[in-house]
Write a protein that holds these residues in place. Structure first.
Motif: not given
Length: 257
Positions: A7-12, A17-25, A53-55
């Motif tokens: 998922f987030t470790d996929n090379d594609d 960005s990351q802030l608080g509880p959020f991560q944008v991929v 996507q927002l994680v």
């Protein structure tokens, strides 16, 4: 216990960005294509038209999201309506009606993972503390926030603002401490940030996407008189007065984005 691979470790997939509880991929390329769509997918990626996507990591904070935005959740996750009684329900229903936002925004708590639906819009992570603890959003931009932030419907400074400007009379305001995410038609790199100190900004069009709650927002004639407005060719403009911060797009919203 759970593990997530490819998922987030996929090379594609790139973490923007990351802030608080959020991560944008962001997906660098659309690999799920057929021969007749491969060319569009290739040039879309070259021009920064990519799925994002927002994680949400609920271990860091409970989150509130736009209704219908959830795609999948994993682990210890509880979803609630966020309604704390009949009075709260009526208040949220009224706020949703006047601001154009969904009346009920679900809240998610626990220690698991929540992933929202992919979008081609740009996902911006912002901290309410940078806006003096109060920020007003343009219609339809809210995606998610730390549940500790309070939602309010903020009324324009004058009734003629909505009528003359052809927009709603209310906007959604987030108040308190916490991080929030908005869906923007424009990437963060192109947004113009303006800080006012007892000054005024006049904008011919709906370009400002967020502004400090301390600012007064009205719609007025561009000139001091009807004749002056007609001579300038601008007519009515959005006016922001006082002290605070604004984020403004350099171009109009793109259709079908």
């Amino acid at each position: 216990m759970y593990q997530v691979a490819n998922f987030t470790d996929n090379d594609d997939v790139k973490v923007l960005s990351q802030l608080g509880p959020f991560q944008v991929v962001e997906y660098q390329r659309d690999l799920s294509v057929a021969p007749d769509s491969a060319m569009v997918a290739y040039y879309s990626a070259q021009m920064n038209v990519r799925k994002r996507q927002l994680v949400c990591d609920l271990q860091k904070a409970p989150v509130t999201i736009q209704a219908g935005a959830m795609q999948w959740m994993l682990g210890d996750v509880q979803a609630t309506t966020g309604i704390k009684g009949v009075g709260d329900l009526l208040g949220k229903a009224v706020r949703g009606k006047v601001s154009g936002e969904s009346a009920i925004k679900p809240e998610y708590t626990g220690s698991g993972l929540l992933v929202l639906e992919p979008t081609y819009r740009h996902l911006l992570l912002l901290d309410a503390a940078d806006w003096g603890g109060s920020v007003v959003l343009d219609d339809g931009l809210f995606l998610a926030c730390d549940s500790r932030l309070k939602h309010k419907a903020v009324m324009r400074s004058n009734l003629s603002s909505a009528v003359a400007g052809g927009e709603g009379l209310f906007n959604l305001s987030l108040n308190g401490q916490g991080v929030f995410c908005i869906e923007s038609h424009c990437p963060k790199e192109e947004l113009i940030e303006i800080t006012l100190q007892n000054d005024v900004l006049k904008v011919d069009g709906n370009f400002v996407i967020a502004w400090s709650g301390s600012l007064e927002f009205t719609v007025e004639r561009s000139g001091k008189s009807l004749l002056g407005s007609a001579a300038s060719g601008e007519g009515l403009v959005n006016v922001y007065r006082g002290s605070g911060k604004l984020l403004m797009m350099p171009t109009a919203q793109m259709p079908n984005v």
